[in-house]
Design a protein around this motif. Structure first.
Motif, PDB file in Angstrom:
ATOM      1  N   GLY A 100       0.998  -1.322  -0.188  1.00 57.57           N
ATOM      2  CA  GLY A 100      -0.223  -0.068  -0.206  1.00 57.57           C
ATOM      3  C   GLY A 100       1.010   1.212   0.001  1.00 57.57           C
ATOM      4  N   GLY A 101       2.046   1.359   0.910  1.00 57.29           N
ATOM      5  CA  GLY A 101       2.792   2.351   0.669  1.00 57.29           C
ATOM      6  C   GLY A 101       3.520   2.611  -0.734  1.00 57.29           C
ATOM      7  N   ARG A 102       3.763   1.554  -1.476  1.00 60.09           N
ATOM      8  CA  ARG A 102       4.207   1.885  -2.918  1.00 60.09           C
ATOM      9  C   ARG A 102       3.146   2.613  -3.721  1.00 60.09           C
ATOM     10  N   VAL A 103       1.859   2.007  -3.493  1.00 60.32           N
ATOM     11  CA  VAL A 103       0.799   2.741  -4.304  1.00 60.32           C
ATOM     12  C   VAL A 103       0.319   4.099  -3.914  1.00 60.32           C
ATOM     13  N   MET A 104       0.751   4.581  -2.584  1.00 66.53           N
ATOM     14  CA  MET A 104       0.885   5.767  -2.011  1.00 66.53           C
ATOM     15  C   MET A 104       1.664   6.635  -2.719  1.00 66.53           C
ATOM     16  N   GLY A 105       2.904   6.244  -2.688  1.00 71.16           N
ATOM     17  CA  GLY A 105       4.014   7.154  -3.191  1.00 71.16           C
ATOM     18  C   GLY A 105       3.660   7.307  -4.818  1.00 71.16           C
ATOM     19  N   GLN A 106       3.199   6.206  -5.503  1.00 65.04           N
ATOM     20  CA  GLN A 106       3.187   6.210  -6.877  1.00 65.04           C
ATOM     21  C   GLN A 106       1.997   7.124  -7.338  1.00 65.04           C
ATOM     22  N   CYS A 107       0.889   7.316  -6.421  1.00 64.36           N
ATOM     23  CA  CYS A 107      -0.054   8.237  -6.699  1.00 64.36           C
ATOM     24  C   CYS A 107       0.331   9.683  -6.737  1.00 64.36           C
ATOM     25  N   ILE A 108       1.472   9.923  -5.562  1.00 61.71           N
ATOM     26  CA  ILE A 108       1.530  11.242  -5.473  1.00 61.71           C
ATOM     27  C   ILE A 108       2.633  11.692  -6.599  1.00 61.71           C
ATOM     28  N   TYR A 138      10.443   5.004   0.479  1.00 62.48           N
ATOM     29  CA  TYR A 138      10.239   6.604   0.104  1.00 62.48           C
ATOM     30  C   TYR A 138      10.655   7.238   1.602  1.00 62.48           C
ATOM     31  N   PRO A 139      11.980   8.034   1.379  1.00 60.50           N
ATOM     32  CA  PRO A 139      12.357   8.769   2.444  1.00 60.50           C
ATOM     33  C   PRO A 139      11.780   9.863   2.965  1.00 60.50           C
ATOM     34  N   TYR A 140      10.658   9.873   3.136  1.00 60.55           N
ATOM     35  CA  TYR A 140      10.008  11.066   3.403  1.00 60.55           C
ATOM     36  C   TYR A 140       8.982  11.081   4.665  1.00 60.55           C
ATOM     37  N   HIS A 143       3.531  13.880   3.229  1.00 56.42           N
ATOM     38  CA  HIS A 143       3.229  14.647   2.087  1.00 56.42           C
ATOM     39  C   HIS A 143       3.943  15.723   1.560  1.00 56.42           C
ATOM     40  N   THR A 144       4.256  16.537   2.652  1.00 54.31           N
ATOM     41  CA  THR A 144       4.621  18.025   2.330  1.00 54.31           C
ATOM     42  C   THR A 144       6.083  17.778   1.853  1.00 54.31           C
ATOM     43  N   GLU A 145       7.044  16.996   2.724  1.00 51.25           N
ATOM     44  CA  GLU A 145       8.327  16.957   2.438  1.00 51.25           C
ATOM     45  C   GLU A 145       8.495  16.191   0.967  1.00 51.25           C
ATOM     46  N   MET A 146       7.761  15.187   0.685  1.00 47.66           N
ATOM     47  CA  MET A 146       7.803  14.409  -0.560  1.00 47.66           C
ATOM     48  C   MET A 146       7.446  15.626  -1.607  1.00 47.66           C
ATOM     49  N   LEU A 147       6.396  16.242  -1.689  1.00 53.34           N
ATOM     50  CA  LEU A 147       6.119  17.115  -2.616  1.00 53.34           C
ATOM     51  C   LEU A 147       6.996  18.135  -2.798  1.00 53.34           C
ATOM     52  N   ALA A 148       7.689  18.465  -1.764  1.00 53.48           N
ATOM     53  CA  ALA A 148       8.882  19.461  -1.858  1.00 53.48           C
ATOM     54  C   ALA A 148       9.917  19.083  -2.518  1.00 53.48           C
ATOM     55  N   SER A 149      10.164  17.719  -2.455  1.00 56.04           N
ATOM     56  CA  SER A 149      11.447  16.825  -3.337  1.00 56.04           C
ATOM     57  C   SER A 149      10.803  16.838  -4.612  1.00 56.04           C
ATOM     58  N   LEU A 150       9.750  16.317  -5.046  1.00 60.32           N
ATOM     59  CA  LEU A 150       9.323  15.969  -6.273  1.00 60.32           C
ATOM     60  C   LEU A 150       9.351  17.366  -7.208  1.00 60.32           C
ATOM     61  N   THR A 151       9.136  18.525  -6.511  1.00 60.39           N
ATOM     62  CA  THR A 151       8.991  19.713  -7.346  1.00 60.39           C
ATOM     63  C   THR A 151      10.295  20.624  -7.279  1.00 60.39           C
ATOM     64  N   GLY A 152      11.282  19.941  -6.343  1.00 58.20           N
ATOM     65  CA  GLY A 152      12.432  20.912  -6.283  1.00 58.20           C
ATOM     66  C   GLY A 152      12.062  22.374  -5.589  1.00 58.20           C
ATOM     67  N   SER A 153      11.437  22.101  -4.478  1.00 58.74           N
ATOM     68  CA  SER A 153      10.877  23.296  -3.604  1.00 58.74           C
ATOM     69  C   SER A 153      11.662  23.307  -2.283  1.00 58.74           C
ATOM     70  N   VAL A 289      -3.068  23.380   3.405  1.00 61.45           N
ATOM     71  CA  VAL A 289      -2.380  23.975   2.004  1.00 61.45           C
ATOM     72  C   VAL A 289      -1.050  24.070   2.210  1.00 61.45           C
ATOM     73  N   THR A 290      -0.452  23.638   1.374  1.00 57.21           N
ATOM     74  CA  THR A 290       1.406  23.606   1.228  1.00 57.21           C
ATOM     75  C   THR A 290       1.655  24.893   0.330  1.00 57.21           C
ATOM     76  N   LEU A 291       2.232  25.652   1.389  1.00 53.25           N
ATOM     77  CA  LEU A 291       2.791  26.995   0.672  1.00 53.25           C
ATOM     78  C   LEU A 291       4.110  26.789   0.189  1.00 53.25           C
ATOM     79  N   GLY A 292       4.579  27.308  -0.809  1.00 54.11           N
ATOM     80  CA  GLY A 292       5.985  27.323  -1.409  1.00 54.11           C
ATOM     81  C   GLY A 292       6.231  26.256  -2.499  1.00 54.11           C
TER      82      GLY A 292
END
Length: 344
Positions: A100-108, A138-140, A143-153, A289-292
């Motif tokens: 389930g963790g893999r699916v969660m990460g893949q969805c994001i 996934y080393p996060y 959500h917030t930290e993973m999205l920051a990494s995926l978007t280079g924020s 809401v994630t800012l940045g």
């Protein structure tokens, strides 16, 4: 935001969250509502088999169909962007695992790609299991930290938004004993600046009023209970106009004043300082809401609720609020001429 404005936007990508949690259930409840005016503007990024299992458990007859980028979003169905192969074994509600963790990460990951490709306008996330996410590699911490990494924020902040109260956190998921050492005038000033930008751009407030909470009881009581207010927080406020940013205020009163309309947002020094009053007021309709980020992301303001998963008890109110707010933010950015606003 009016319906005509919404109709011109690309659909919102709704990630399914943990398959074993309440994410699939609240998604089904959302699409199955009689008032489904927003449902035609959202697509689910997840697993059709899991959603069908959730719908069956709820006794709901929902047409769950495949959706691919570029296809129109038909009303009256649950459009799903399938992530990976369809699940072949039934979900055991309330029991997360690495699969389930893999699916969660893949969805994001897929949701970010859909926004990057202009196929979706924004992201709304359903709750995940941080433990399962990390068990899947996934080393996060979330959500917030993973999205920051995926978007280079490099800089992101967590805002909790509700009709009566908005709270932004200086520190997020850290132990309470670490908070004082992580605070600095620069970090607090940066949080204030990002909050002000969001209130102006995302919430269309021309001159937002921001209150900054102190760290210690009674705001330190002139140093009697701690000196972080004078040593760290006050210097952070020096760069801002006093009629727009004020503090540090005693934490036991500032949230009440903000909820009464005296301030548009409160800067909280740590997680529970801000989230306890917020959830007291907005436990059902609060939005994260994630800012940045270079994209718009909102989330439900609750966890996976494994204790009630599969028991037909989950409330979709926070998902409804998150979808409504994300549409408003996207429209406000476009109307404000934001070059980073999602395309139609």
């Amino acid at each position: 935001m009016n319906t005509a404005t919404r109709e011109t936007q690309a659909p919102v990508a709704v990630t399914m969250g943990c398959p074993a949690g309440i994410g699939p259930e609240i998604i089904c409840r959302f699409f199955g509502r009689e008032d489904s005016s927003v449902s035609g503007l959202a697509v689910v990024v997840g697993d059709m088999a899991v959603l069908r299992q959730a719908a069956a458990g709820l006794g709901m007859v929902l047409p769950i169909e495949s959706w691919l980028p570029g296809q129109p979003v038909k009303r009256g169905i649950v459009p799903v962007f399938q992530v990976g192969p369809h699940r072949t074994e039934p979900v055991c509600w309330g029991r997360p695992d690495a699969a389930g963790g893999r699916v969660m990460g893949q969805c994001i990951e897929e949701a970010v790609r859909l926004v990057d490709a202009k196929a979706c306008s924004a992201i709304v996330t359903c709750p995940i299991s941080k433990k399962s996410l990390q068990a899947a590699g996934y080393p996060y911490p979330g959500h917030t930290e993973m999205l920051a990494s995926l978007t280079g924020s490099p800089r992101v902040r967590m805002m909790m938004a509700g009709p009566r109260l908005k709270v932004v956190l200086v520190t997020i998921h850290v132990a309470l004993r670490q908070v004082p050492e992580l605070l600095s005038p620069e970090e607090i000033a940066d949080c204030i600046d990002m909050t002000r930008t969001s209130l102006q751009r995302d919430f269309a407030l021309a001159a937002p009023r921001i209150a900054v909470a102190g760290l210690n009881p009674h705001g330190g009581e002139n140093g009697l209970f701690g000196d972080e207010e004078t040593r760290i927080i006050e210097p952070a406020l020096a760069a801002f106009a006093a009629d727009q940013v004020s503090g540090p205020w005693p934490p036991d009163t500032v949230f009440h004043k903000a909820a009464a309309g005296q301030y548009d947002a409160v800067i909280a020094m740590y997680h529970d300082q801000g989230l306890i009053p917020f959830k007291l007021l907005h436990f059902q309709d609060g939005v994260n809401v994630t800012l940045g980020l270079p994209l718009v992301r909102t989330s439900v303001d609750h966890g996976t609720a494994y204790d009630i998963a599969g028991k037909n008890m989950a409330d979709p109110s926070s998902l409804v609020a998150a979808l409504d707010l994300v549409q408003t933010i996207v429209a406000n950015r476009r109307q404000g001429g934001d070059p980073c606003a999602p395309a139609c």
